[in-house]
Design an enzyme around this catalytic site. Sequence first.
Site, PDB file in Angstrom:
ATOM      1  N   ASP A 101      -2.255  -6.495  -2.395  1.00 29.03           N
ATOM      2  CA  ASP A 101      -1.703  -5.200  -2.767  1.00 29.03           C
ATOM      3  C   ASP A 101      -0.609  -4.749  -1.784  1.00 29.03           C
ATOM      4  OD1 ASP A 101      -4.490  -5.758  -3.134  1.00 29.03           O
ATOM      5  OD2 ASP A 101      -4.801  -3.787  -3.999  1.00 29.03           O
ATOM      6  N   ASP A 114      -1.882   1.885   2.323  1.00 27.12           N
ATOM      7  CA  ASP A 114      -1.612   2.586   1.078  1.00 27.12           C
ATOM      8  C   ASP A 114      -0.663   3.758   1.241  1.00 27.12           C
ATOM      9  OD1 ASP A 114      -3.089   0.983  -0.687  1.00 27.12           O
ATOM     10  OD2 ASP A 114      -4.948   1.961  -0.096  1.00 27.12           O
TER      11      ASP A 114
END
Length: 418
Positions: free
Chosen positions: A191, A126
Site C-alpha cells: 500500500d 497513511d
Amino acid sequence: MNMRNSFVHCTLSLCTLTLSLCTLLLISCTKQSELDKAIAYADAKVHLTISQMESITDSMPRNVLDESQSKWNLRANVPQEWCGGFWDGCLWYDYALTGKSEVLRAATMTGNQMLYLATAPVFDHDLGFLVITSLLNGYRLSPDADTRATYKEALLACADSLCTLFNLSVGTILSWPRHIKDYGGHNTIMDNMINLELLLWAAEETADDNKADFYRHVAVSHADTTMTYHFREDGTCYHVAVYDPVTGKHLYNCTHQGYADFSVWARGQAWAIYGYTMVYRYTHEPRFLTFAQKVTDAYLRLVNSQMVNDQMVNDIVPYWDFCDPRIPNAPKDASAACVVLSALLELQHYVPAAKAEEYKTAADAMFCDLTEHYESDAQCPAILLHSTGHHPAGSEIDAAIIYADYYFMEALYKLQLY
C-alpha cells in the site's frame, strides 16, 4: 481540460499518440452517453452523502455494511483513520466533473478539515493517503488561489513528515511504527507505494532544491527497493516485506490482509499497478514502466484465469484474494477493480499500441462490470457495493467502502479528461 492537473501535464509529456488516437482509445463501453450516465449516477450519490454530512465536521464516511442501509458508517477524522481523505477526494472529482458550486463548497470545507495533518505528529505511512486524496486533489482542482496556496503549504509540510519514516539503510518508508516489534523489523507494505506521489509531487513544487532532491531520492529508493524484494518472479506481490532496520537486510515476506503469506491479495496487486504507473508518470524512468506492465499483466492473467475457471460471464472484478480456497464462494473486492481501472486508464497512454489495446480492452470490461453489476440501490449512499476491507480481521467483508467510490470517481475523471 484543467491544465493545472498533473495527470494532464504528465500525459501530454509522455503520450506519443496523436489526439485523435487518444480519443479512439477511450474504452468502448464508455461512449459519451454511458460516461454521462455513470457521472450522473455518481453525482447523485455524492449529493445524497453531502445532505447527510452537512452538520458533521469531525468524522468522514467509511463504509455501508448492508445494502439496505441508508447512511454511511462514519469514522473520526484522526491520523489513525487512513480512509479520512477519500470522501474529500470524491467531492473534488465530482466538482471537476460537474462544476457544481455546492460540491465545491463541500469539497473546500471538507479539505480544510484535513489541514491539521500539516502539524500533527506522523502516525504512519497513511499520512500520504490522507492528504493525496484530499489536499492534493484540492490543490489541483480548486479554482480559488488562496485555497490552493494553503493546501500547497500543508502538503509540503506533510511531505517532510512522511520522510521521517524513511530508513536510509533499508531504502524504504516504514509503514507501521507500531508493528516493528510484531514483525521483528522495519516493515513496508505494498500500500505504501501510493504514498510516493506526495513526495514526487513535492519534489516538483518545492522551491528548495535540496529538499527536492531528497524527496525524489526517498521515493525512487522506496520504489526500487520494493521492486527488488516485494515481488515474486511471476510479477505477483507479497503484502509485507520486513527488513533489518540497522543493516537494511531483507529478512522475509508475509501478509497482513491477504489469505496467506504465499497468496496474492487482490488489492495489494492493485496498489502495485497503480503505484508503479504513478512513479513512471513522475520519473519517466523506463524500468518503472516495464515493471508497471509486468505487475499489470500478472493481475490480468489471474483475473482471466478466475473468469475461465469459474465460468463467470462479464465479471472481471476479482475475489478478495486470488488464492482463497473457497473460490467461487469467496467475497469479491470491487475496490481492487477500481484501483486497477484508474491505473489502466493512465497506463494505456504510456505503452506501445498493441499493449495499449490490451489494457483498453481490460479497462472496458472493468468499467462495464462495475457499472452494470456493482452499483447500489437508490437508498444506499455508496456508489459501489461488494468490496472487502480486512478479511483476516473479519472487517468490511462484502461491504460498500469509501475508497472503492474514490477510485471509481477518479476513473470517471480520467475518462472525461483523456
